[in-house]
Write a protein that holds these residues in place. Sequence first.
Motif, PDB file in Angstrom:
ATOM      1  N   GLU A  72      36.205  26.676  80.426  1.00  0.00           N
ATOM      2  CA  GLU A  72      36.589  28.091  80.471  1.00  0.00           C
ATOM      3  C   GLU A  72      38.017  28.251  80.982  1.00  0.00           C
ATOM      4  N   ARG A  75      41.119  28.391  78.328  1.00  0.00           N
ATOM      5  CA  ARG A  75      41.200  29.430  77.303  1.00  0.00           C
ATOM      6  C   ARG A  75      42.631  29.872  77.003  1.00  0.00           C
ATOM      7  N   ASP A  76      43.496  29.860  77.972  1.00  0.00           N
ATOM      8  CA  ASP A  76      44.874  30.328  77.755  1.00  0.00           C
ATOM      9  C   ASP A  76      45.826  29.195  77.402  1.00  0.00           C
ATOM     10  N   GLU A  82      40.906  27.868  70.143  1.00  0.00           N
ATOM     11  CA  GLU A  82      39.901  28.788  70.675  1.00  0.00           C
ATOM     12  C   GLU A  82      38.575  28.622  69.943  1.00  0.00           C
ATOM     13  N   LEU A  85      36.897  25.449  71.122  1.00  0.00           N
ATOM     14  CA  LEU A  85      36.450  25.658  72.500  1.00  0.00           C
ATOM     15  C   LEU A  85      35.180  26.495  72.534  1.00  0.00           C
ATOM     16  N   ASP A  86      35.144  27.555  71.725  1.00  0.00           N
ATOM     17  CA  ASP A  86      33.962  28.411  71.674  1.00  0.00           C
ATOM     18  C   ASP A  86      32.739  27.634  71.176  1.00  0.00           C
TER      19      ASP A  86
END
Length: 252
Positions: A72, A75-76, A82, A85-86
């Motif tokens: 988490e 994320r940036d 993204e 990652l999701d």
Amino acid sequence: MISYEFPVNERIRTLLRLEDLYDRAAFFAGRDHPLEHHASLLCLFEIMEVAGRADLKSDLLQELDRQRQTLEGLRDNPQISEEALDMVLADIEHTHGRLLEPTGKFAQHLRENEWLMAIKQRSGIPGGVCEFDLPSYHYWQQKPVEERRHELGGWLGPMLPIKDGIDIVLRILRNSAKVVPLVARNGAFQQMSGGKLVQLLKVTLASDVPYVPELSANKYAINVRFVTPAAGSDRPRQCDHDIDFVLAFCNL
């Protein structure tokens, strides 16, 4: 190329053993012969014993929580997809939920099946599962293939959440690998660890090299030596020339 994985602690050693047992159980369950289904059933019994530790489930849940928090925090990061990652986070969330569902002792459904436990007990005796020892098991082995396979799947199914957790943890561990090409002078290599611990080491070398690695590691040093595979009555001998190999350092 051929690779050899070496777990550095007991926790990762247990996960690798279970990964191997789950793979073998699924492989033999997918085959047709009664002897192959017998091999699958023996793997289920071994999984029940190895994964029966009370803290394995909690260990996996804690590790999945830790990995979720770590991911988490990415994320940036513009270098992280993204979408990818999701997908990983969704996989962790789904597996975490499945691990929380079962109650009671691991593989309790097997322990409560007296017929299976009789087979397990007899399988610990050399030649103990002959048809005259367990006629009901002999009868089961003569059932249609699909019926046997369906029952094996029913026995394995409740044990799969643990497998899913193991798969995620080992995948993240392996993807963390820092790969370094090295040379073992006269078949031996040593590197000081400087107090840093790794959880998994992987040695990779050309498949036509007639030597296998032996490895020991602690927080002070990593030692690798290449020896001849033991065959017959021959004792392993250390290689007496240089060997190129790749060492991967993996850590969660």
